[in-house]
Design a protein around this motif. Structure first.
Motif, short mmCIF file in Angstrom:
data_model
loop_
_atom_site.label_atom_id
_atom_site.label_comp_id
_atom_site.label_asym_id
_atom_site.label_seq_id
_atom_site.Cartn_x
_atom_site.Cartn_y
_atom_site.Cartn_z
N GLN A 95 0.84 -1.19 0.00
CA GLN A 95 0.00 0.00 0.00
C GLN A 95 0.88 1.25 0.00
O GLN A 95 1.90 1.30 0.70
N LEU A 96 0.49 2.24 -0.79
CA LEU A 96 1.24 3.49 -0.85
C LEU A 96 0.79 4.42 0.27
O LEU A 96 -0.40 4.51 0.57
N HIS A 97 1.75 5.09 0.89
CA HIS A 97 1.44 5.99 2.01
C HIS A 97 2.15 7.33 1.78
O HIS A 97 3.37 7.39 1.72
N TRP A 98 1.37 8.39 1.63
CA TRP A 98 1.91 9.74 1.46
C TRP A 98 2.30 10.27 2.83
O TRP A 98 1.48 10.35 3.74
N GLN A 99 3.57 10.63 3.01
CA GLN A 99 4.07 11.08 4.31
C GLN A 99 4.59 12.51 4.22
O GLN A 99 4.53 13.14 3.17
N TRP A 100 5.11 12.98 5.35
CA TRP A 100 5.57 14.37 5.42
C TRP A 100 6.68 14.66 4.42
O TRP A 100 6.76 15.76 3.85
N ARG A 101 7.55 13.67 4.18
CA ARG A 101 8.67 13.90 3.25
C ARG A 101 8.18 14.09 1.81
O ARG A 101 8.82 14.80 1.04
N ASP A 102 7.04 13.49 1.50
CA ASP A 102 6.49 13.66 0.16
C ASP A 102 5.92 15.06 -0.04
O ASP A 102 6.08 15.67 -1.10
N THR A 103 5.28 15.57 1.02
CA THR A 103 4.81 16.96 0.97
C THR A 103 5.99 17.91 0.90
O THR A 103 5.95 18.93 0.18
N LEU A 104 7.07 17.58 1.62
CA LEU A 104 8.26 18.43 1.63
C LEU A 104 8.88 18.54 0.24
O LEU A 104 9.28 19.64 -0.18
N ILE A 105 8.94 17.43 -0.49
CA ILE A 105 9.57 17.46 -1.81
C ILE A 105 8.76 18.32 -2.78
O ILE A 105 9.31 18.99 -3.66
N ILE A 106 7.44 18.32 -2.62
CA ILE A 106 6.60 19.17 -3.47
C ILE A 106 6.79 20.64 -3.10
O ILE A 106 6.85 21.52 -3.98
N LEU A 107 6.93 20.93 -1.80
CA LEU A 107 7.20 22.31 -1.38
C LEU A 107 8.56 22.79 -1.90
O LEU A 107 8.70 23.94 -2.31
N ILE A 108 9.54 21.89 -1.88
CA ILE A 108 10.86 22.23 -2.41
C ILE A 108 10.77 22.56 -3.90
O ILE A 108 11.41 23.49 -4.39
N PHE A 109 9.94 21.79 -4.61
CA PHE A 109 9.76 22.07 -6.03
C PHE A 109 9.14 23.45 -6.25
O PHE A 109 9.54 24.19 -7.15
N ILE A 110 8.15 23.80 -5.42
CA ILE A 110 7.50 25.11 -5.54
C ILE A 110 8.53 26.22 -5.31
O ILE A 110 8.55 27.24 -6.02
N ILE A 111 9.40 26.03 -4.32
CA ILE A 111 10.46 27.01 -4.05
C ILE A 111 11.41 27.10 -5.25
O ILE A 111 11.85 28.20 -5.63
N LEU A 112 11.73 25.95 -5.84
CA LEU A 112 12.61 25.94 -7.01
C LEU A 112 12.00 26.73 -8.17
O LEU A 112 12.68 27.54 -8.81
N VAL A 113 10.71 26.51 -8.43
CA VAL A 113 10.04 27.23 -9.51
C VAL A 113 10.00 28.72 -9.23
O VAL A 113 10.24 29.55 -10.12
N ALA A 114 9.74 29.09 -7.96
CA ALA A 114 9.71 30.51 -7.59
C ALA A 114 11.09 31.14 -7.82
O ALA A 114 11.19 32.28 -8.32
N ALA A 115 12.15 30.41 -7.48
CA ALA A 115 13.51 30.92 -7.67
C ALA A 115 13.82 31.07 -9.16
O ALA A 115 14.46 32.06 -9.57
N LEU A 116 13.38 30.11 -9.98
CA LEU A 116 13.62 30.20 -11.42
C LEU A 116 12.91 31.41 -12.01
O LEU A 116 13.48 32.14 -12.85
N ILE A 117 11.66 31.64 -11.60
CA ILE A 117 10.91 32.78 -12.11
C ILE A 117 11.56 34.09 -11.69
O ILE A 117 11.67 35.04 -12.48
N TRP A 118 12.03 34.15 -10.44
CA TRP A 118 12.70 35.36 -9.95
C TRP A 118 14.00 35.62 -10.71
O TRP A 118 14.29 36.77 -11.07
N LEU A 119 14.78 34.55 -10.95
CA LEU A 119 16.04 34.72 -11.66
C LEU A 119 15.84 35.03 -13.14
O LEU A 119 16.66 35.69 -13.75
N ARG A 120 14.72 34.55 -13.70
CA ARG A 120 14.39 34.91 -15.08
C ARG A 120 14.18 36.42 -15.22
O ARG A 120 14.58 37.02 -16.21
N GLY A 121 13.58 37.01 -14.21
CA GLY A 121 13.33 38.44 -14.25
C GLY A 121 14.59 39.26 -14.19
O GLY A 121 14.61 40.43 -14.60
N GLY A 122 15.68 38.62 -13.70
CA GLY A 122 16.94 39.34 -13.60
C GLY A 122 17.74 39.32 -14.88
O GLY A 122 18.85 39.81 -14.93
N ASN A 123 17.18 38.66 -15.91
CA ASN A 123 17.91 38.57 -17.20
C ASN A 123 17.92 39.91 -17.94
O ASN A 123 16.87 40.50 -18.11
#
Length: 267
Positions: free
Chosen positions: A239-267
């Protein structure tokens, strides 16, 4: 080289990445593939490369093992880099030697595209190295479950993709065995004209296709005698179980995308 090919292989471990739910890893890799195309300057590509190396580190995968197993793909990346160097004729002229002219934009685009290709290959390889084929199948089927409403055979599609992924290293091993057998019998695949090389490859392809169809037939028979009838009515032992670390990796991805968008604006 072929026996060292690691794409599609699973290496058991107990790292943070290994313990993630396969659904979170599949979702992360799919979204990462989309996010890579947000990069458009040196800072964004450097961030993607650094983040990929960080994921390799926490997955406890040795860089030598990873790059040694991806040599055929790395050759393709280098070839892409050189093609951009030669054929992109924009920007300032950097090198003018005989018939070779390399421009600034060609170097920049070649490096950017190569990094994009590299991080995509590395991230998808990390997925297969840290996730067993059966887990990939279960995770993919769960993520695609909403498509059952439109009568899409989700279970069969997930199983088909999982089997295809699993057979990549098997076929690589089989190709290597056949190649060594042909070389031992005196076959020469590295010299002669293009026509002669194509002819020399035929004795390699024929037994490879025969072996692949034989393996597919054996698998089909094995599934049939075990009573496989598709996904309807089947239960799961794991059985698959979604745990705190799985939510964390998605939050890390959101932070990564936010950083990419911010750095794009600095071009």
């Amino acid at each position: 080289m072929l026996e060292k090919m690691i794409f599609g292989r699973y290496v058991p471990g107990d790292s943070f990445i290994h313990r993630l739910d396969p659904r979170s890893k599949l979702l992360f890799v799919f979204l990462f593939i989309v996010a890579v195309f947000l990069a458009n300057n040196t800072a964004t590509y450097a961030l993607l490369l650094a983040f990929t190396l960080f994921v390799i580190f926490i997955a406890r995968i040795r860089l030598y093992f990873l790059f040694n197993g991806l040599k055929p793909i790395l050759f393709l990346i280098i070839f892409t880099l050189l093609m951009h160097f030669i054929f992109t004729k924009e920007g300032a002229l950097l090198i003018d030697w005989k018939f070779i002219k390399i421009y600034e934009e060609g170097v920049r685009q070649g490096i950017y595209i190569s990094i994009r290709f590299l991080v995509l290959v590395l991230m998808t390889t990390i997925l297969t190295l840290t996730t067993s084929p059966i887990s990939i199948t279960d995770g993919m089927e769960t993520l695609l479950n909403p498509l059952k409403r439109i009568k899409l055979p989700v279970h069969e599609l997930a199983l088909m993709m999982s089997i295809s992924l699993r057979f990549i290293p098997t076929l690589m091993d089989e190709t290597d065995k056949i190649l060594k057998a042909q070389l031992a019998r005196g076959s020469d695949l590295t010299s002669g004209t293009i026509k002669e090389r194509i002819r020399a490859v035929i004795p390699l392809l024929v037994p490879l296709f025969v072996s692949a169809f034989k393996r597919a037939e054996d698998l089909a028979i094995a599934m049939e005698v075990r009573g496989y009838r598709g996904g309807e009515g089947r239960t799961r032992y794991r059985q698959l179980h979604w745990q705190w670390r799985d939510t964390l990796i998605i939050l890390i991805f959101i932070i990564l995308v936010a950083a990419l968008i911010w750095l794009r604006g600095g071009n």
